[in-house]
Design an enzyme around this catalytic site. Structure first.
Site, short mmCIF file in Angstrom:
data_model
loop_
_atom_site.label_atom_id
_atom_site.label_comp_id
_atom_site.label_asym_id
_atom_site.label_seq_id
_atom_site.Cartn_x
_atom_site.Cartn_y
_atom_site.Cartn_z
N ASN A 1 0.86 -1.18 0.00
CA ASN A 1 0.00 0.00 0.00
C ASN A 1 0.90 1.24 0.00
OD1 ASN A 1 -1.47 2.28 0.99
ND2 ASN A 1 -3.07 0.90 1.72
N ARG B 1 5.00 18.55 0.98
CA ARG B 1 5.67 19.72 0.42
C ARG B 1 4.96 20.26 -0.83
NH1 ARG B 1 11.33 20.97 1.57
NH2 ARG B 1 11.31 21.03 3.83
N HIS C 1 -5.54 3.60 -1.43
CA HIS C 1 -6.83 3.82 -0.77
C HIS C 1 -7.12 5.32 -0.85
CE1 HIS C 1 -9.59 2.62 2.79
NE2 HIS C 1 -10.02 3.76 2.26
N ARG D 1 -8.83 8.67 -0.48
CA ARG D 1 -9.89 9.14 0.42
C ARG D 1 -10.48 10.43 -0.14
NH1 ARG D 1 -10.12 6.26 5.24
NH2 ARG D 1 -8.48 4.68 5.35
N HIS E 1 -3.82 11.70 0.87
CA HIS E 1 -2.58 11.02 0.43
C HIS E 1 -2.71 10.70 -1.07
CE1 HIS E 1 -4.96 7.59 1.70
NE2 HIS E 1 -4.70 7.75 2.99
N GLU F 1 -8.77 0.50 -2.90
CA GLU F 1 -9.64 0.36 -1.74
C GLU F 1 -10.40 1.65 -1.50
OE1 GLU F 1 -7.12 -2.81 0.87
OE2 GLU F 1 -7.18 -0.76 1.61
N HIS G 1 -4.30 -4.42 7.58
CA HIS G 1 -4.35 -3.30 8.52
C HIS G 1 -3.44 -3.58 9.72
CE1 HIS G 1 -6.13 0.63 9.36
NE2 HIS G 1 -5.73 0.36 10.59
N ASP G 2 -2.43 -2.74 9.83
CA ASP G 2 -1.46 -2.83 10.94
C ASP G 2 -0.65 -4.12 10.95
OD1 ASP G 2 -1.80 -0.32 11.97
OD2 ASP G 2 -3.22 -0.90 13.51
N GLY H 1 0.90 -1.27 4.34
CA GLY H 1 1.41 0.06 4.00
C GLY H 1 2.17 0.71 5.14
N HIS H 2 1.44 1.06 6.17
CA HIS H 2 2.02 1.94 7.20
C HIS H 2 3.33 1.39 7.77
CE1 HIS H 2 1.89 5.16 10.15
NE2 HIS H 2 2.22 4.25 11.05
C1 LIG Z 1 -8.57 -0.80 4.47
C2 LIG Z 1 -7.35 -0.62 5.23
O1 LIG Z 1 -7.17 -1.13 6.31
C3 LIG Z 1 -6.27 0.23 4.66
O2 LIG Z 1 -6.57 0.74 3.45
C4 LIG Z 1 -5.93 1.32 5.58
O3 LIG Z 1 -7.10 1.90 5.97
C5 LIG Z 1 -4.98 2.28 4.96
O4 LIG Z 1 -5.56 3.51 4.79
P1 LIG Z 1 -4.77 4.80 5.28
O5 LIG Z 1 -3.44 4.76 4.67
O6 LIG Z 1 -5.61 5.96 4.80
O7 LIG Z 1 -4.71 4.73 6.78
N1 LIG Z 2 -5.83 -3.02 3.38
C1 LIG Z 2 -4.86 -2.67 4.32
C2 LIG Z 2 -3.83 -1.82 3.70
O1 LIG Z 2 -3.84 -1.58 2.53
C3 LIG Z 2 -2.73 -1.28 4.50
O2 LIG Z 2 -3.04 -1.06 5.83
P1 LIG Z 2 -1.83 -0.54 6.75
O3 LIG Z 2 -0.69 -1.54 6.62
O4 LIG Z 2 -1.43 0.82 6.25
O5 LIG Z 2 -2.40 -0.51 8.15
#
Ligand SMILES: CC(=O)[C@@H](O)[C@H](O)COP(=O)(O)O
Ligand SMILES: NCC(=O)COP(=O)(O)O
Length: 237
Positions: free
Chosen positions: A7, A18, A43, A45, A50, A70, A190-191, A213-214
């Site tokens: 992600n 920036r 994803h 929004r 982002h 997403e 997610h996480d 992603g995160h």
């Molecule tokens: C559906 C899901 O869990 C991810 O898409 C997550 O919400 C990432 O989105 P953000 O990067 O906006 O937090």
């Molecule tokens: N669907 C979950 C995603 O795309 C990434 O979630 P995260 O790793 O940023 O919490």
């Protein structure tokens, strides 16, 4: 085999800080693929804080693995998805002001809406996935709306992992078995991170894809993007 879809929302967050084009989101997606990612997830929004809608059109031109978009299926989101035609659309019921996704669909209450949207997307050849909590009733509901896959919302698993991973995974295992029983494909996200990913992968039957992603982008600050993607791929072997 479980695919790793990276992600890249957080790459866009950094770029937007920036207002310029550094880092370049399209180049980052190409590099993720070059480094081994088996899919790219975005994803967008409604506030485009982002990933911007234009990024999604630009990414469609270059993603050679699996493109997963997403989001909440608002009219604007559905127009985007229908024009871009990614391999997969993941429907997420998030409020416009949510900091991040914080719940799955109530597939029973939203049965009619989901059935219609899923049918429209499938008719265009787009695989559908719906974001759900690890609740067997929601999986039963997912079977009734005709989705190809569900994505299990793994926040609760991730937050409980270090305290008691057997307990944290239990509802996910039950949900995964239910999905198998109904012939629904299984994704998760997610996480997820380098601590909790392997146990999830080794425990859930039929896990087809994780989107991360995160944590992955945070790890890349220390290990570099190429090494980080390889580290995540290693957890999925
Ligand atoms: C559906 C899901 O869990 C991810 O898409 C997550 O919400 C990432 O989105 P953000 O990067 O906006 O937090
Ligand atoms: N669907 C979950 C995603 O795309 C990434 O979630 P995260 O790793 O940023 O919490």
């Amino acid at each position: 085999m479980t695919k790793l879809s990276v992600n890249i929302n957080k790459i866009a967050t950094l770029r937007n800080a920036r207002g310029g084009d550094r880092p370049n989101v399209v180049q980052a997606a190409k590099d993720c693929e070059r480094f081994g990612a088996e899919g790219i997830t975005v994803h967008p929004r409604p506030d485009e804080r982002h990933i911007r809608y234009q990024d999604v059109y630009d990414l469609k031109e270059i993603v050679t693995t699996e493109f997963n978009i997403e989001g909440n299926p608002t009219p604007e989101f559905l127009k985007l998805v229908k024009e871009v035609r990614p391999e997969q659309a993941t429907l997420v019921p998030d409020a416009p002001d949510a900091i991040t996704s914080n719940a799955g669909w109530d597939t029973i209450r939203h049965k009619d809406f989901l059935t219609d949207v899923i049918a429209e997307l499938k008719e265009l050849g787009i695989r559908t996935s719906i974001f759900v909590d690890p609740d067997e009733r929601m999986i039963e509901g997912a079977a009734l709306v005709g989705t190809d896959r569900v994505e299990l919302y793994t926040e609760a698993y991730a937050s409980g992992y270090h305290q008691n991973r057997e307990q944290a995974i239990a509802p996910y295992l039950a949900a995964a078995k239910k999905a198998q029983k109904y012939g629904i494909g299984l994704n998760a996200g997610h996480d997820l991170d380098l601590d909790n990913l392997k146990y999830l992968h080794d425990t859930l039957p039929g896990l087809l894809e994780v989107s991360i992603g995160h944590a992955l982008i945070c790890d890349a600050l220390y290990f570099g993007l190429e090494n980080t993607i390889q580290l995540y791929l290693r957890q999925l072997k």
